[in-house]
Write an enzyme that holds these catalytic residues in place. Structure first.
Site, PDB file in Angstrom:
ATOM      1  N   GLU A 222      -6.385  -7.664  -1.952  1.00 32.85           N
ATOM      2  CA  GLU A 222      -6.852  -7.580  -0.558  1.00 32.85           C
ATOM      3  C   GLU A 222      -8.297  -7.113  -0.581  1.00 32.85           C
ATOM      4  OE1 GLU A 222      -4.968  -5.286   2.503  1.00 32.85           O
ATOM      5  OE2 GLU A 222      -2.943  -5.818   1.880  1.00 32.85           O
TER       6      GLU A 222
ATOM      7  N   GLU B 231       0.791  -1.230   0.000  1.00 33.59           N
ATOM      8  CA  GLU B 231       0.000   0.000   0.000  1.00 33.59           C
ATOM      9  C   GLU B 231       0.824   1.281   0.000  1.00 33.59           C
ATOM     10  OE1 GLU B 231      -2.998  -0.535   3.083  1.00 33.59           O
ATOM     11  OE2 GLU B 231      -4.081  -1.927   1.771  1.00 33.59           O
TER      12      GLU B 231
END
Ligand code: NAG
Ligand code: NAG
Ligand code: NAG
Ligand code: NAG
Ligand code: NAG
Length: 449
Positions: A383, A275
């Site tokens: 995810e 991320e």
């Protein structure tokens, strides 16, 4: 014991640079002498690296300092030794360029992209998988084995694990860490409480034919992350992407990990970060970093795939104008996916955290699919998770992903199992092996595929 460890680290750092370590470059002030059998090779103006002195050398020896710890934690804690480990590269002096497209593929072929789909073991398909960030931090091989066995048995073919674990001070004995970042110096821990734990994950993945996504740094401060680099080297989190000393340490770490598994068919892809964000930055900051880092990885290892690990932010295609679609976190999905050293796209889905409804998730999936089709590369919903009503909310997302061209796999966050130490970490999103949620989100989904 800590004093002794520091002393040993200092000795190795200052005297001879370990394999794949930095040995030169602008602003570099450490030793320029590599260990016996290794030579300092110029990479670019700010980075030189110790490489094996014979290009065809088949095994590399990595000297490391590690505290000896037997599997039973109650044993003597005062012994410290220097151990020597060998990375498991196989003898391969000839460059094999066997194509894996079409028929005649073997189970040792590396995972690849085939048009808008992924190919694993010669089979082009949509793939289901999961995340278990903690796998490489387990200290019992039997636990690693148990999880891999359950994944294989369940048909979950891709597993994403953390390939980083950065600390600023050496943790207490028995706690796994991969890299010590302290006072301007980075030291990779190749010891029994270091990357050897990741070795166990790769070895078990090979046994059970599970393919791994391994990333190299966290945006968030869990397990160190970019913040740990900033603590050791100075600067700011948004400056992390352009700081030369930080990027040299990051690349050195990448090289240390890749060199261990460069010949392993259990690696699905190398991933730049978990991320990555650069809030308020021009999107060129992250784009430039992706270009540089992915090219660097390809220069080390041209055979494995490379992906970013981003959340999918900054998407103009089918945008509803809401926060995740904007470039506020410093990312432009389309521009980054177009980079030719990036093999496939990644995106995440957390409507709760992004102030969106659960139903909004379907549009997020189809929008990315459209962008991936336009780019001619597959994308992975790598995810997604919610903390309640998981079957009702996540199963429809899985259906949408499966039905959307350009989206060619999904990994739910996250996998849970019962280990020798009890249940694996539960962050609220965990789907435990054998639970009713596991039936609807894994068994039923794999059957639908
Ligand atoms: C940190 O590094 C600087 C510069 O090399 C050195 O002068 C200082 O003593 C170091 N501090 C510690 C705590 O090691
Ligand atoms: C993986 O799962 C398949 C299908 O259930 C099974 O045939 C195979 O033996 C398993 N592999 C291992 C190493 O257990
Ligand atoms: C992750 O990235 C965001 C955006 O730049 C930043 O605000 C945040 O501090 C980062 N997290 C950490 C722990 O560095
Ligand atoms: C991404 O970059 C493209 C090309 O410059 C631009 O057209 C698009 O608006 C950008 N998207 C976002 C969300 O910034
Ligand atoms: C590859 O992807 C396309 C588009 O998503 C799909 O239509 C096709 O069935 C896939 N092929 C295979 C062999 O999975």
């Amino acid at each position: 014991m800590e004093f002794l460890l520091f002393f040993l680290f200092f000795f190795f750092v200052s005297a001879q640079v370990a394999p794949y370590g930095q040995c030169g470059g602008e602003d570099y002030s450490g030793s320029t002498t590599c260990e016996a059998g290794w030579v300092c090779q110029y990479q670019n103006e700010w980075y030189s690296q110790c490489v094996a002195s014979t290009a065809s050398s088949s095994t590399s020896s990595t000297s490391s300092t590690s505290s000896t710890s037997s599997t039973s934690s109650s044993s003597s804690t005062s012994s410290t030794s220097t151990s020597s480990t060998s990375t498991s590269s196989t003898t391969s002096s000839k460059t094999s360029t066997t194509s894996t497209t079409g028929t005649g593929t073997s189970s040792t072929a590396f995972p690849s992209v085939n048009g808008l789909n992924f190919t694993i073991d010669g089979k082009t398909s949509y793939y289901a998988g999961t995340n278990a960030y903690w796998m490489g931090f387990l200290t019992d091989d039997a636990d690693v084995d148990l999880v891999m066995n359950h994944l294989n048995e369940s048909g979950l073919r891709i597993l994403r694990v953390w390939g980083f674990n950065d600390v600023n001070t050496v943790p207490s004995s028995g706690t796994v860490y991969y890299q010590l970042l302290t006072n301007g110096t980075a030291t990779v821990n190749t010891g029994a409480d270091g990357l050897q734990r990741l070795d166990a994950v790769v070895a078990a993945a090979e046994t059970y034919d599970v393919k791994l996504i391994i990333n190299f740094v966290n945006n968030w401060s869990d397990y160190g992350g970019m913040a740990a680099y900033v603590t050791a080297f100075g600067g700011t989190q948004t400056g992390w992407y352009t700081d030369t000393a930080i990027q040299a340490a990051y690349q050195n770490y990448i090289s240390a990990v890749i060199s261990r598994y460069i010949d392993s068919s259990a690696i699905f892809a190398w991933e730049l970060a978990n991320e990555p964000r650069c809030q308020g930055c021009d999107t060129s900051v992250i784009t430039d970093w992706v270009v540089t880092t992915s090219a660097y990885i390809k220069s080390l290892d041209s055979k494995h795939m490379v992906c970013i690990g981003d959340e999918g932010f900054g998407l103009t295609t089918d945008s509803d104008g809401s926060y995740p679609y904007t470039d506020g976190e410093g990312l432009n999905f389309t521009v980054n996916l177009a980079i030719d050293t990036i093999d496939f796209g990644t995106f995440h889905l957390y409507p709760d955290s992004w102030d969106e409804t659960d139903a909004w998730g379907d549009g997020w999936i189809t929008a990315h699919g459209a962008a991936c089709v336009a780019a001619g590369k597959p994308c992975l919903l790598e995810e997604y998770g919610v903390t309640a009503n998981q079957c009702a909310i996540e199963a429809p997302w899985q259906r949408t992903a499966l039905d959307t061209s350009g989206v060619s796999g999904d990994l739910f966050w996250q996998y849970g199992d019962t280990l020798s130490t009890g249940e694996s970490p539960d962050d609220g999103n965990t789907i435990y092996y054998g639970s009713s949620e596991f039936t609807c989100l894994v068994t039923d989904h794999v059957e639908a595929i």
